[in-house]
Design an enzyme around this catalytic site. Structure first.
Site, PDB file in Angstrom:
ATOM      1  N   ARG A   1       0.823  -1.211   0.000  1.00 29.74           N
ATOM      2  CA  ARG A   1       0.000   0.000   0.000  1.00 29.74           C
ATOM      3  C   ARG A   1       0.862   1.268   0.000  1.00 29.74           C
ATOM      4  O   ARG A   1       0.329   2.371  -0.071  1.00 29.74           O
ATOM      5  CB  ARG A   1      -0.960  -0.007   1.196  1.00 29.74           C
ATOM      6  CG  ARG A   1      -2.114  -0.998   1.017  1.00 29.74           C
ATOM      7  CD  ARG A   1      -3.136  -0.874   2.116  1.00 29.74           C
ATOM      8  NE  ARG A   1      -2.548  -1.025   3.441  1.00 29.74           N
ATOM      9  CZ  ARG A   1      -2.229  -2.177   4.015  1.00 29.74           C
ATOM     10  NH1 ARG A   1      -2.431  -3.307   3.364  1.00 29.74           N
ATOM     11  NH2 ARG A   1      -1.719  -2.220   5.211  1.00 29.74           N
TER      12      ARG A   1
ATOM     13  N   HIS B   1      10.192  -4.682  -6.452  1.00 31.32           N
ATOM     14  CA  HIS B   1       8.884  -4.352  -7.039  1.00 31.32           C
ATOM     15  C   HIS B   1       8.274  -3.189  -6.263  1.00 31.32           C
ATOM     16  O   HIS B   1       8.158  -3.236  -5.043  1.00 31.32           O
ATOM     17  CB  HIS B   1       7.977  -5.592  -6.981  1.00 31.32           C
ATOM     18  CG  HIS B   1       6.750  -5.505  -7.852  1.00 31.32           C
ATOM     19  ND1 HIS B   1       5.896  -4.432  -7.839  1.00 31.32           N
ATOM     20  CD2 HIS B   1       6.243  -6.378  -8.757  1.00 31.32           C
ATOM     21  CE1 HIS B   1       4.911  -4.650  -8.713  1.00 31.32           C
ATOM     22  NE2 HIS B   1       5.105  -5.826  -9.286  1.00 31.32           N
TER      23      HIS B   1
ATOM     24  N   TYR C   1       1.936  -1.683  -5.294  1.00 27.04           N
ATOM     25  CA  TYR C   1       0.869  -1.660  -6.309  1.00 27.04           C
ATOM     26  C   TYR C   1       0.104  -0.344  -6.346  1.00 27.04           C
ATOM     27  O   TYR C   1      -0.423   0.052  -7.366  1.00 27.04           O
ATOM     28  CB  TYR C   1      -0.173  -2.750  -6.009  1.00 27.04           C
ATOM     29  CG  TYR C   1       0.283  -4.146  -6.276  1.00 27.04           C
ATOM     30  CD1 TYR C   1       1.101  -4.430  -7.367  1.00 27.04           C
ATOM     31  CD2 TYR C   1      -0.121  -5.196  -5.468  1.00 27.04           C
ATOM     32  CE1 TYR C   1       1.507  -5.723  -7.622  1.00 27.04           C
ATOM     33  CE2 TYR C   1       0.276  -6.482  -5.715  1.00 27.04           C
ATOM     34  CZ  TYR C   1       1.089  -6.753  -6.792  1.00 27.04           C
ATOM     35  OH  TYR C   1       1.487  -8.028  -7.041  1.00 27.04           O
TER      36      TYR C   1
ATOM     37  N   HIS D   1       4.236  -1.103 -12.000  1.00 32.54           N
ATOM     38  CA  HIS D   1       3.072  -1.128 -12.882  1.00 32.54           C
ATOM     39  C   HIS D   1       2.910   0.279 -13.451  1.00 32.54           C
ATOM     40  O   HIS D   1       2.797   1.234 -12.670  1.00 32.54           O
ATOM     41  CB  HIS D   1       1.819  -1.534 -12.102  1.00 32.54           C
ATOM     42  CG  HIS D   1       1.885  -2.933 -11.580  1.00 32.54           C
ATOM     43  ND1 HIS D   1       0.859  -3.519 -10.871  1.00 32.54           N
ATOM     44  CD2 HIS D   1       2.859  -3.873 -11.675  1.00 32.54           C
ATOM     45  CE1 HIS D   1       1.207  -4.761 -10.552  1.00 32.54           C
ATOM     46  NE2 HIS D   1       2.415  -4.995 -11.019  1.00 32.54           N
TER      47      HIS D   1
ATOM     48  N   GLU E   1       6.238  -2.963 -16.276  1.00 33.44           N
ATOM     49  CA  GLU E   1       5.683  -4.320 -16.367  1.00 33.44           C
ATOM     50  C   GLU E   1       4.578  -4.368 -17.421  1.00 33.44           C
ATOM     51  O   GLU E   1       3.742  -3.454 -17.494  1.00 33.44           O
ATOM     52  CB  GLU E   1       5.140  -4.758 -14.995  1.00 33.44           C
ATOM     53  CG  GLU E   1       4.612  -6.192 -15.018  1.00 33.44           C
ATOM     54  CD  GLU E   1       4.373  -6.785 -13.629  1.00 33.44           C
ATOM     55  OE1 GLU E   1       4.762  -6.161 -12.623  1.00 33.44           O
ATOM     56  OE2 GLU E   1       3.785  -7.881 -13.584  1.00 33.44           O
TER      57      GLU E   1
ATOM     58  N   ASP F   1       5.327 -10.157 -17.946  1.00 32.35           N
ATOM     59  CA  ASP F   1       4.576 -11.058 -17.064  1.00 32.35           C
ATOM     60  C   ASP F   1       3.733 -11.977 -17.947  1.00 32.35           C
ATOM     61  O   ASP F   1       2.863 -11.501 -18.692  1.00 32.35           O
ATOM     62  CB  ASP F   1       3.695 -10.212 -16.126  1.00 32.35           C
ATOM     63  CG  ASP F   1       2.970 -11.065 -15.086  1.00 32.35           C
ATOM     64  OD1 ASP F   1       2.329 -12.055 -15.482  1.00 32.35           O
ATOM     65  OD2 ASP F   1       3.044 -10.728 -13.886  1.00 32.35           O
TER      66      ASP F   1
ATOM     67  N   HIS G   1      -0.043 -11.778 -17.470  1.00 30.98           N
ATOM     68  CA  HIS G   1      -0.594 -10.517 -17.965  1.00 30.98           C
ATOM     69  C   HIS G   1      -0.626 -10.481 -19.502  1.00 30.98           C
ATOM     70  O   HIS G   1      -1.621 -10.054 -20.095  1.00 30.98           O
ATOM     71  CB  HIS G   1       0.241  -9.328 -17.469  1.00 30.98           C
ATOM     72  CG  HIS G   1       0.260  -9.186 -15.979  1.00 30.98           C
ATOM     73  ND1 HIS G   1       1.004  -8.224 -15.332  1.00 30.98           N
ATOM     74  CD2 HIS G   1      -0.374  -9.876 -15.007  1.00 30.98           C
ATOM     75  CE1 HIS G   1       0.823  -8.329 -14.027  1.00 30.98           C
ATOM     76  NE2 HIS G   1       0.007  -9.339 -13.795  1.00 30.98           N
TER      77      HIS G   1
ATOM     78  N   HIS H   1       8.155 -12.361 -15.405  1.00 27.63           N
ATOM     79  CA  HIS H   1       7.340 -12.927 -14.321  1.00 27.63           C
ATOM     80  C   HIS H   1       6.692 -14.184 -14.874  1.00 27.63           C
ATOM     81  O   HIS H   1       5.882 -14.112 -15.793  1.00 27.63           O
ATOM     82  CB  HIS H   1       6.251 -11.931 -13.885  1.00 27.63           C
ATOM     83  CG  HIS H   1       6.789 -10.798 -13.067  1.00 27.63           C
ATOM     84  ND1 HIS H   1       6.072  -9.649 -12.848  1.00 27.63           N
ATOM     85  CD2 HIS H   1       7.955 -10.659 -12.404  1.00 27.63           C
ATOM     86  CE1 HIS H   1       6.789  -8.835 -12.071  1.00 27.63           C
ATOM     87  NE2 HIS H   1       7.948  -9.430 -11.799  1.00 27.63           N
TER      88      HIS H   1
ATOM     89  N   ASP I   1      -6.049 -10.720 -15.046  1.00 30.84           N
ATOM     90  CA  ASP I   1      -4.928 -10.702 -14.105  1.00 30.84           C
ATOM     91  C   ASP I   1      -5.199 -11.523 -12.846  1.00 30.84           C
ATOM     92  O   ASP I   1      -5.258 -10.974 -11.736  1.00 30.84           O
ATOM     93  CB  ASP I   1      -4.540  -9.254 -13.750  1.00 30.84           C
ATOM     94  CG  ASP I   1      -3.243  -9.192 -12.946  1.00 30.84           C
ATOM     95  OD1 ASP I   1      -2.626 -10.253 -12.702  1.00 30.84           O
ATOM     96  OD2 ASP I   1      -2.850  -8.079 -12.559  1.00 30.84           O
TER      97      ASP I   1
ATOM     98  N   HIS J   1      -3.385 -14.865 -11.287  1.00 36.50           N
ATOM     99  CA  HIS J   1      -2.287 -15.810 -11.496  1.00 36.50           C
ATOM    100  C   HIS J   1      -2.678 -17.211 -11.041  1.00 36.50           C
ATOM    101  O   HIS J   1      -3.371 -17.365 -10.037  1.00 36.50           O
ATOM    102  CB  HIS J   1      -1.053 -15.381 -10.694  1.00 36.50           C
ATOM    103  CG  HIS J   1      -0.560 -14.006 -11.044  1.00 36.50           C
ATOM    104  ND1 HIS J   1       0.629 -13.510 -10.559  1.00 36.50           N
ATOM    105  CD2 HIS J   1      -1.076 -13.037 -11.833  1.00 36.50           C
ATOM    106  CE1 HIS J   1       0.821 -12.297 -11.030  1.00 36.50           C
ATOM    107  NE2 HIS J   1      -0.210 -11.969 -11.797  1.00 36.50           N
TER     108      HIS J   1
ATOM    109  N   GLU K   1       5.332 -15.630  -9.479  1.00 37.55           N
ATOM    110  CA  GLU K   1       4.380 -14.892  -8.631  1.00 37.55           C
ATOM    111  C   GLU K   1       3.097 -15.706  -8.577  1.00 37.55           C
ATOM    112  O   GLU K   1       2.008 -15.194  -8.799  1.00 37.55           O
ATOM    113  CB  GLU K   1       4.069 -13.522  -9.231  1.00 37.55           C
ATOM    114  CG  GLU K   1       5.255 -12.623  -9.443  1.00 37.55           C
ATOM    115  CD  GLU K   1       4.861 -11.366 -10.210  1.00 37.55           C
ATOM    116  OE1 GLU K   1       4.226 -11.474 -11.271  1.00 37.55           O
ATOM    117  OE2 GLU K   1       5.169 -10.268  -9.715  1.00 37.55           O
TER     118      GLU K   1
HETATM  119 ZN    ZN Z   1      -0.547  -9.889 -11.966  1.00 37.23          ZN
HETATM  120 FE    FE Z   2       3.876  -9.604 -12.405  1.00 34.51          FE
HETATM  121 FE    FE Z   3       3.642  -6.716 -10.775  1.00 37.93          FE
END
Ligand code: ZN
Ligand code: FE
Ligand code: FE
Length: 277
Positions: free
Chosen positions: A37, A67, A70, A107, A142, A176, A179, A211, A224, A226, A256
């Site tokens: 966050r 990374h 998000y 992202h 990404e 990814d 993705h 990824h 999205d 996984h 991931e």
């Molecule tokens: Zn993802």
């Molecule tokens: Fe990813």
């Molecule tokens: Fe990511």
């Protein structure tokens, strides 16, 4: 040599992640720079960073991937959100210089109704404010599934960002697999075609990390979600072709997948076996 690893928790510090990666059979890994966050990062422990630096060199790790949280959105509609993303990323990059030469993945952002072009411009503007000529880290865009108003579901969108960034030699792309499949690229039926398209639009020399994820949804679903390797719509055969592909050979592959640590160890071992047989 296949560089493969997984996403690890950074809660016990840098060197602990390196040791955990080794226990899992990994020679790369990914971690969040701070709480997803985006809350304040704890003070950096220089001795701990130095211990990881030594361990990475001694044990022959590939590049590792930090990374970004998000929540950050360089192209948010409100200026305070855009500035928060810039400040957090700039702070992450300063801290990452304690681990020289590594990768920083984020992202690209969500344009939240402003339109894809406006989003691309704001992302590039943000990057131009953050990147420093002297930094050793490479910042990775990404590839995204294209859900909602996400920017980066098409290779052309990533190209457009790179074209507007002054220090674009400090930039790369992280592909990814979940993705890219969710975005509608045919990884299963035509991996060579997807990589040719990536090369035509972005340039394969910009591809710096992968990824490695299966997907719970069919190609083009823009979802999205996984899946564990071999339990989704991409499948083990296509994932094997990916880790064996000559164009991807020296890249770090990070899982991931929805796993606990023993699950990650099994998937790492499985992909090593499939890559080498
Ligand atoms: Zn993802
Ligand atoms: Fe990813
Ligand atoms: Fe990511």
């Amino acid at each position: 040599m296949l560089y493969i690893g997984c996403h690890l928790s950074s809660s016990k510090g840098f060197a602990a992640m390196g040791r955990q990666a080794l226990e899992l059979g990994a020679n790369t890994f990914q971690f969040f720079t701070r709480n997803p966050r985006g809350s304040k990062a704890k003070a950096l422990d220089e001795a701990d960073a130095a211990a990881l630096r030594d361990l990475l060199a001694e044990r022959g790790f590939g590049p590792i991937v930090a990374h970004a949280p998000y929540i950050l959105n360089l192209c948010g509609a409100e200026e305070k959100n855009r500035l928060f993303a810039r400040e957090t990323m700039a702070d992450d990059l300063r801290r990452l210089e304690h681990l020289p030469g590594q990768l920083y993945n984020f992202h690209p952002g969500s344009h939240v109704g402003q339109g894809i072009e406006a989003g691309i411009d704001l992302i590039a503007e943000g990057l131009n404010a953050i990147l420093r000529p002297e930094q050793s880290a490479t910042v990775l865009l990404e590839t995204m599934a294209g859900k909602g108003s996400e920017v980066g579901g098409r290779f052309e969108e990533l190209r457009a960002i790179l074209d507007r960034v002054t220090l674009s030699d400090r930039m790369g792309v992280c592909l990814d697999t979940c993705h890219v499949s969710d975005a509608g690229y045919d990884l299963v039926g035509d991996l060579d075609g997807v990589l040719t398209e990536f090369d035509r639009v972005i340039g394969l020399e910009k591809l710096r990390a992968v990824h490695l994820n299966d997907s719970k949804n069919p190609p083009g679903s823009r979802k999205d979600r996984h899946a564990c390797l071999g339990e989704g719509t991409i499948g083990l055969e296509a994932l094997t072709r990916i880790v064996r592909h000559p164009a991807l050979k020296r890249l770090p592959f990070c899982l991931e997948t929805p796993n606990d640590l023993p699950g990650y160890a099994r998937e790492i071992a499985l992909m090593r076996e499939l890559a080498e047989t």
